[in-house]
Design an enzyme around this catalytic site. Structure first.
Site, mmCIF file in Angstrom:
data_model
loop_
_atom_site.group_PDB
_atom_site.id
_atom_site.type_symbol
_atom_site.label_atom_id
_atom_site.label_comp_id
_atom_site.label_asym_id
_atom_site.label_seq_id
_atom_site.Cartn_x
_atom_site.Cartn_y
_atom_site.Cartn_z
ATOM 1 N N SER A 79 151.026 19.323 10.852
ATOM 2 C CA SER A 79 149.955 20.252 10.521
ATOM 3 C C SER A 79 149.661 20.103 9.031
ATOM 4 C CB SER A 79 150.428 21.673 10.858
ATOM 5 O OG SER A 79 149.518 22.634 10.385
ATOM 6 N N LYS A 117 154.622 29.913 20.335
ATOM 7 C CA LYS A 117 155.577 30.094 19.237
ATOM 8 C C LYS A 117 156.477 31.234 19.681
ATOM 9 C CE LYS A 117 152.261 29.086 15.516
ATOM 10 N NZ LYS A 117 151.440 29.669 14.420
HETATM 11 O O1 OSB Z 1 148.510 28.749 12.545
HETATM 12 O O2 OSB Z 1 149.866 27.357 13.363
HETATM 13 C C1 OSB Z 1 149.563 28.127 12.450
HETATM 14 C C2 OSB Z 1 152.157 27.953 9.639
HETATM 15 C C3 OSB Z 1 152.287 29.278 9.321
HETATM 16 C C4 OSB Z 1 151.506 30.204 9.980
HETATM 17 C C5 OSB Z 1 150.618 29.794 10.968
HETATM 18 C C6 OSB Z 1 150.490 28.456 11.310
HETATM 19 C C7 OSB Z 1 151.251 27.511 10.607
HETATM 20 C C8 OSB Z 1 151.156 26.067 10.819
HETATM 21 C C9 OSB Z 1 152.340 25.226 10.383
HETATM 22 O O3 OSB Z 1 150.167 25.505 11.244
HETATM 23 C C10 OSB Z 1 152.946 24.434 11.467
HETATM 24 C C11 OSB Z 1 154.296 23.895 11.077
HETATM 25 O O4 OSB Z 1 155.285 24.651 11.056
HETATM 26 O O5 OSB Z 1 154.368 22.687 10.824
HETATM 27 MG MG MG Z 2 147.682 28.150 14.449
#
Ligand code: OSB
Ligand code: MG
Length: 368
Positions: A135, A262
């Site tokens: 990400s 998640k």
């Molecule tokens: O929206 O998926 C999300 C991290 C913190 C809060 C929300 C999100 C995210 C990420 C990170 O996209 C994903 C990761 O842990 O690599």
């Molecule tokens: Mg997300």
């Protein structure tokens, strides 16, 4: 098992580079590590409530409060025979999924260790390695985005997700797609748009995206169903899904065709598994999201993502994509073919490095 002692650690881990999303900039990650000691065994969990209430209303401090005043009193000093028995009294607490999930994870770890099996096995995992993606936060310009993406692809990542926000969307996607015509590419808006942006999402249909993650309101299911029916690209919900009931509503209304799971957002592995199983029965693919976890949370995520309907690459990247040093051994690494190995040792299957944990701890509380 008689629960002798529970400890909460407020940890603060420095990211190797700032993570920019439509919600703001993160330079450090603050989470709560939960330690449970029972009959000579130790269970570990990570609550992914953050320092700010921007992704979710929960914060480190609300999660601490819920754990200390409502969850821990139901568990401490009790003799508990199953994960279900441990977490059931906490179900009276409405919401606060991240607080509950952190504790549930520690309990799962404890019981898996007591049975001498890996968390993956206990949860019903069927894979020993999982496909992973990365990400990527919003970059200052498209040149920087191409450079970052190229680096991650060379490391082996199987899928690229980029964060988008109004003004940093179509141009970023079109440039990246032109540079990498074949890669698995998806975007995450973190609720930055409304139905007024319908034309923007129609335009996105031409870039062959795997999915568009949480384009509209953070609790919305209804407007997403209108958007999904107007575009070809699958919508994937993240923020809006807190339970199996939310999942059923979203699927039945055709608000999304893919679900991001998640455990922190849905109250733990038990609910995550119910969502996984329901989606499997409806032919809805799921993938494992991420919350920039330390190796403790990451180990649990890898175990969950080893279940069969996690058919798309997860946001479960290598430790070094986030942190200079992880607090577990071995740290998570990516294989050249873009996979992460699911731990096979009992429980979360990684060793918590106590000296490293102490170094990143900014506050601590013990319960007996
Ligand atoms: O929206 O998926 C999300 C991290 C913190 C809060 C929300 C999100 C995210 C990420 C990170 O996209 C994903 C990761 O842990 O690599
Ligand atoms: Mg997300």
């Amino acid at each position: 098992m008689l629960i002798d002692k529970i400890e909460l650690y407020h940890v603060k881990l420095k990211l190797t580079s700032p993570f920019v999303t439509s919600l703001g900039v993160e330079t450090d990650v603050e989470h709560i590590i939960i330690r449970i000691d029972s009959e000579g065994l130790t269970g570990w969990g990570e609550s992914v409530a953050e320092s700010t209430p921007f992704y979710s209303y929960e914060t480190i401090h609300t999660a601490w409060h819920i754990l200390r005043d409502f969850i821990i009193p139901q568990i401490i000093g009790k003799n508990i025979q199953s994960v279900h028995e441990a977490i059931e009294p906490g179900s009276r607490v409405r919401g606060h999924m991240m607080a509950k999930a952190g504790m549930e994870a520690a309990i799962w770890d404890l019981f898996a260790k007591a049975e001498n099996v890996s968390l993956s096995k206990t949860l019903g995992g069927t894979r020993d390695r999982i496909d992973v993606g990365v990400s990527i936060g919003i970059q200052s310009d498209t040149t920087e985005l191409i450079k970052k993406t190229d680096g991650y692809l060379k490391e082996g990542y199987k899928r690229i997700k980029i964060k988008i926000a109004p003004g940093k969307d179509l141009q970023y996607v079109s440039v990246l797609r032109k540079e990498f015509p074949e890669i698995l590419l998806q975007v995450d808006a973190n609720s930055a748009y409304t139905l007024d942006d319908l034309n923007l999402f129609k335009t996105m249909d031409q870039y062959n995206l795997l999915l568009i993650e949480q384009p509209l309101g953070h609790n919305d299911i209804f407007d997403h169903s209108k958007l999904q029916r107007a575009i070809r690209t699958p919508i994937c919900l993240d923020e809006s899904i807190h339970s199996l009931a939310d999942t059923r509503a979203a699927i039945e209304l055709d608000s999304c065709r893919i679900i991001n799971i998640k455990p922190g957002r849905v109250g733990g592995f038990t609910e995550a598994k119910l969502i996984h199983d329901y989606c499997q029965s409806q032919n809805i693919p799921v993938w494992h999201g991420g919350m920039l976890e330390s190796g403790i949370g990451r180990a649990g995520n890898a175990a969950l993502a080893s279940l069969p309907n996690f058919t798309l690459p997860g946001d479960i990247s290598a430790s070094k994509r986030y942190y200079k040093e992880d607090i577990v051994y071995p740290e998570f690494a990516i294989t050249p073919d873009g996979k992460i190995t699911v731990p096979t040792k009992p429980g979360i299957g990684v060793e918590v490095l106590l000296d490293k944990l102490e170094k990143v701890t900014v506050a601590k509380e013990s319960f007996r």
